[in-house]
Every structure is written in C-alpha cells, then in structure tokens.
Design a protein around this motif. Structure first.
Motif, mmCIF file in Angstrom:
data_model
loop_
_atom_site.group_PDB
_atom_site.id
_atom_site.type_symbol
_atom_site.label_atom_id
_atom_site.label_comp_id
_atom_site.label_asym_id
_atom_site.label_seq_id
_atom_site.Cartn_x
_atom_site.Cartn_y
_atom_site.Cartn_z
ATOM 1 N N TYR A 172 4.800 -3.629 -65.160
ATOM 2 C CA TYR A 172 4.356 -4.375 -66.207
ATOM 3 C C TYR A 172 4.552 -5.883 -66.042
ATOM 4 O O TYR A 172 3.745 -6.773 -66.384
ATOM 5 C CB TYR A 172 4.491 -3.959 -67.710
ATOM 6 N N LEU A 173 5.691 -6.174 -65.877
ATOM 7 C CA LEU A 173 6.204 -7.665 -65.442
ATOM 8 C C LEU A 173 6.333 -7.895 -64.154
ATOM 9 O O LEU A 173 7.080 -7.323 -63.544
ATOM 10 C CB LEU A 173 7.568 -7.780 -66.375
ATOM 11 N N SER A 174 5.609 -9.083 -63.915
ATOM 12 C CA SER A 174 5.852 -9.512 -62.342
ATOM 13 C C SER A 174 7.116 -10.302 -62.214
ATOM 14 O O SER A 174 7.958 -10.574 -63.433
ATOM 15 C CB SER A 174 4.508 -10.446 -61.983
ATOM 16 N N THR A 175 7.468 -10.739 -61.198
ATOM 17 C CA THR A 175 8.653 -11.624 -60.987
ATOM 18 C C THR A 175 8.652 -12.938 -61.536
ATOM 19 O O THR A 175 9.569 -13.408 -62.247
ATOM 20 C CB THR A 175 9.270 -11.578 -59.346
ATOM 21 N N ARG A 176 7.144 -13.296 -61.444
ATOM 22 C CA ARG A 176 6.915 -14.795 -62.214
ATOM 23 C C ARG A 176 7.173 -14.640 -63.760
ATOM 24 O O ARG A 176 7.687 -15.540 -64.480
ATOM 25 C CB ARG A 176 5.507 -15.268 -61.928
ATOM 26 N N ALA A 177 6.713 -13.521 -64.428
ATOM 27 C CA ALA A 177 7.051 -13.242 -65.747
ATOM 28 C C ALA A 177 8.297 -13.025 -66.115
ATOM 29 O O ALA A 177 9.128 -13.678 -67.106
ATOM 30 C CB ALA A 177 6.277 -12.052 -66.270
ATOM 31 N N LEU A 178 9.248 -12.466 -65.349
ATOM 32 C CA LEU A 178 10.701 -12.350 -65.394
ATOM 33 C C LEU A 178 11.257 -13.403 -65.505
ATOM 34 O O LEU A 178 12.212 -13.884 -66.162
ATOM 35 C CB LEU A 178 11.193 -11.087 -64.447
ATOM 36 N N ASN A 179 11.072 -14.333 -64.385
ATOM 37 C CA ASN A 179 11.663 -15.621 -64.312
ATOM 38 C C ASN A 179 11.424 -16.566 -65.572
ATOM 39 O O ASN A 179 12.054 -17.299 -66.087
ATOM 40 C CB ASN A 179 10.990 -16.613 -62.888
ATOM 41 N N GLY A 180 10.014 -16.400 -66.312
ATOM 42 C CA GLY A 180 9.917 -16.917 -67.295
ATOM 43 C C GLY A 180 10.650 -16.863 -68.578
ATOM 44 O O GLY A 180 10.887 -17.521 -69.538
ATOM 45 N N PHE A 181 11.325 -15.505 -68.536
ATOM 46 C CA PHE A 181 12.371 -15.213 -69.516
ATOM 47 C C PHE A 181 13.529 -16.272 -69.659
ATOM 48 O O PHE A 181 14.058 -16.396 -70.785
ATOM 49 C CB PHE A 181 12.656 -13.729 -69.575
ATOM 50 N N HIS A 182 13.853 -16.639 -68.453
ATOM 51 C CA HIS A 182 14.976 -17.784 -68.348
ATOM 52 C C HIS A 182 14.669 -18.969 -69.175
ATOM 53 O O HIS A 182 15.731 -19.643 -69.624
ATOM 54 C CB HIS A 182 15.246 -18.052 -66.824
ATOM 55 N N ASN A 183 13.382 -19.336 -69.240
ATOM 56 C CA ASN A 183 13.254 -20.603 -70.124
ATOM 57 C C ASN A 183 12.638 -20.448 -71.499
ATOM 58 O O ASN A 183 12.457 -21.436 -72.171
ATOM 59 C CB ASN A 183 11.853 -21.337 -69.343
ATOM 60 N N TYR A 184 12.907 -19.295 -71.876
ATOM 61 C CA TYR A 184 12.548 -18.718 -73.304
ATOM 62 C C TYR A 184 13.469 -19.270 -74.379
ATOM 63 O O TYR A 184 14.617 -19.321 -74.238
ATOM 64 C CB TYR A 184 12.437 -17.426 -73.666
ATOM 65 N N LYS A 185 12.975 -20.198 -75.390
ATOM 66 C CA LYS A 185 13.802 -20.646 -76.639
ATOM 67 C C LYS A 185 12.984 -20.189 -77.635
ATOM 68 O O LYS A 185 11.795 -20.323 -78.147
ATOM 69 C CB LYS A 185 13.736 -22.187 -76.476
ATOM 70 N N TYR A 186 13.798 -19.573 -78.599
ATOM 71 C CA TYR A 186 13.313 -19.184 -79.848
ATOM 72 C C TYR A 186 13.241 -20.103 -81.112
ATOM 73 O O TYR A 186 14.334 -20.806 -81.288
ATOM 74 C CB TYR A 186 14.279 -17.982 -80.370
#
Length: 401
Positions: A4-18
């Motif tokens: 469901y999650l591509s490598t690009r999507a997983l990389n996006g989690f690193h920059n997530y700020k709540y």
C-alpha cells in the motif's frame, strides 16, 4: 501484490509534523489528571497498547449491546448496561489522550503512534454511535441513518481539512472531541437515571407554551442536539476551508499531495459519496441482526477511507480511492431495493468482505511502517546504551573501510 505504501510514501513519514489546534476548556481541565495518571504507568507500557485498551472497552460495550439488543430497540436491558456504556466512553476518550503523553515520556513517539491513535478513533466512531442508538431504543430507518451519518461527517472532514491545510482542529475552544464524547455519556446516564426505555417516549407537548401539530418526545430533543452540534462543527469547517488558500500551504507540507480547489472538491466528493451510500444501506431494519451487521460493515468502510486519508496526509501523497468499497456499497444499496438476496445473508457477506479488506490494509500498512522505522507496534524497543551504540558505530565504520 503491491504494498500500500511506496518507498516515497514511507520517506514522507520522516518529515511528518503533527499540528493540532482548537483545544477546549475540557481539554485544559483534564490535562493535570492525564499528566498525573501517565506518571503512574510503567515505562515498558507501549503507547499503542494504551490506545488499544481503550478501544477494547468500546468493543466490549458494542458486543454487550449486540447480545442484549441486537436490533437496537424493543428490548429492556439491565440498568448496569447504561452505566457500562458510559464507562466505556470515558475510559476510551481519556486513554486516547494519555497515549501520546506516554509516548513522549518513554521517548517512543513516532508517526505510527499518531496513525494508530487516529485509526482507532476512526474505527470507534460508528461503534460509539451505535451504542448511543441502542440507548435511545430507536429502530433503523431514514431518521436514524441520516442523523448518525451527519454526526460522523465532522470527524472525517477534520482530516480532509488537515490534508489540505496541515492543521487538525480538535474543536473551536468551546466544543470539540471531549465534549462530543461526554455528550454520549449524558445520553447513557439519562437512560440510567430516568428509567431506561420509557424515558424516550415521554411527550413534551404539555410543557410547551405553544401548540404543535405533531408530538414531540424526549428522544427528539437528543436528536436535535446531535444535529445542531454536528452542524456547528461542519459550518466552522466550511468557513475555514472557503477562506483557505492552497498556495499558502508551506512547502514542507506539500510533498506529492493533490492540492488546489479541484482536489479539495474531489476529496470532499469521496467523503460525501461514502456517507451517502452508507446512509442508504443503514436506513433499513431488515431481518434480525442484519441492521447491526450492515452498520459494522459501513463503520469499517468509514474507518478504512478515513485511515487512508490520514496516511496520505502523513506521507504527503495523493489520496487513494478504494473502488471496491464503493462497489460493495452500491451492490448493497441495489439489494436493499431489489431484495435479490435476503437481507441477513447480504449483510453478513458485506460485513465479512469488508472486514477482510480492512484488516488487510491495516495490518499491511502497520507492518510496512514498523519495518521502515525499525520499531514494533505494541512493544517499546529498548535503546542501546550510549557506549554500546558508539562501539557499534565504530565497528560499522571499520567494516566500511
């Protein structure tokens, strides 16, 4: 099968700020208790286990109702059931606020924790409202279906708004998540203190200073409160989104998101279509047990679509569309009018297929994120002591040379 999650999507989690806002007086009032209670918890207790424990109370409350009042109305339940319904809501909403504090306390905060928290919220919403439905002792019809879907709308719209603005609004400072949950407690305690099922049919026309051409009963007051409460939240969300300018979204929130007015309208259409079809299939009582099975199926679909919207925001990716969900909803709606398959069989098949699809998505996404971040969902992974960590780093550097 593709993940469901591509490598690009997983990389996006690193920059997530709540980024949350809109906390209310009840949030401020509860904070000292949440801080005190968190300090009592063992350091090995994973935050996601706290969230899951609260959700289990919701499951238990819903399960008891399914055993005692399968079709939502017509059965007298023991008075302790009303109390447990209230306790389940209080436990869930408070543990839901404590898990994040435990994560920060143990140094185990991660994007997975935020996703797990909101995913459990998405799953609990229909179950909590179903329990309230049973307390009000009311059959499944167009009135109940429309009101419940209307109440479900603000929560998922909050995450639609978050996707496009980067901020999640918990309330307006006066009314929010805590107040909504405690409103459910008021309904349950009303049933307990005021005599159970007989309360809701009590006519009110005699106490009104004017005459009406129709009868108003106590239940209608609660219906009106639900409708107006949700309407106030939807109105504020609509105003904020109409004022929002997509070009104002910071670059670190953009990623590969689908943004702009057209994307906002398209994503809103996904949500509205889900709730419209869900309202249609939950507006029929059907054979014994079928209404509850259909409600569970719709709740799972709602949780799936909401969770995928949250994942898309956190990973800064386009919003996926689960066409099989809408296909199943359309088939269920068609069967509601044609009666090609008896309602109980259709409901059980719908619930079974939806459960499989939902579990496959949730388990797959959680496993992907855990593998990528090197963490475990329900266990706090011990951190290597500093000396050990430095030795490991030196060994790795030596191997590279």
């Amino acid at each position: 099968m593709q993940p469901y999650l591509s490598t690009r999507a997983l990389n996006g989690f690193h920059n997530y700020k709540y980024k949350a806002t809109g906390y209310t007086y009840l949030d401020v009032l509860h904070t000292p208790f949440w801080n005190w209670f968190t300090e009592l918890l063992p350091m090995w207790l994973a935050p996601n286990l706290i969230t899951l424990t609260g959700l289990c109370f919701v499951f238990a409350s819903f399960g008891i109702d399914a055993l005692l009042i399968m079709d939502y109305y017509g059965s007298v339940v023991p008075m302790w059931v009303y109390v447990f319904r209230s306790v389940a809501v209080v436990v869930y909403v408070n543990l839901d606020c404590i898990d994040g504090k435990q994560a920060r306390r143990t140094g185990s905060s991660s994007p997975l924790g935020q996703l797990f928290d909101h995913g459990c919220d998405a799953l609990s919403i229909r179950l909590l409202l179903d329990t309230c439905h049973a307390t009000l002792n009311y059959p499944c019809n167009w009135t109940s279906a429309l009101i419940i879907s209307w109440v479900m709308l603000p929560w998922i719209l909050a995450h639609w708004e978050e996707y496009h603005t980067g901020h999640l609004h918990y309330g307006n400072g006066y009314f929010g998540v805590m107040e909504s949950n405690y409103a459910l407690c008021i309904v349950h305690f009303s049933g307990y203190f005021l005599g159970g099922n007989g309360l809701w049919e009590t006519p009110l026309n005699g106490v009104l200073p004017f005459k009406l051409p129709f009868t108003i009963v106590v239940r209608h007051l609660y219906f009106a409160a639900f409708i107006l409460g949700a309407a106030s939240q939807v109105f504020e969300q609509a105003v904020r989104m109409l004022r929002h300018r997509p070009e104002d979204l910071p670059a670190d929130e953009r990623g590969y998101k689908e943004l702009g007015r057209g994307a906002m309208a398209r994503h809103l259409g996904i949500v509205v279509a889900l709730l419209a079809l869900g309202t249609l299939i939950t507006s029929e009582q059907g054979a014994y047990g079928s209404a509850r099975a259909v409600s569970v199926a719709f709740g799972l679909m709602y949780a799936l679509v909401a969770s995928s919207l949250i994942v898309a925001h956190m990973s800064k990716e386009p919003v996926p569309v689960f066409y099989w969900v809408y296909g199943l909803l359309a088939l269920a709606a068609a069967n509601r009018f044609t009666g090609a398959v008896d309602s109980r069989t259709a409901a059980l098949v719908l619930m079974g297929l939806t459960l499989v699809g939902y579990l496959h998505y949730v388990i797959s996404v959680v496993n992907q994120i855990c593998d990528y971040l090197g963490i475990r969902c329900f266990v706090i992974k011990p951190k290597a002591p500093p000396a050990q960590g430095q030795a490991a780093a030196k060994t790795a550097a030596a191997k590279d040379q």
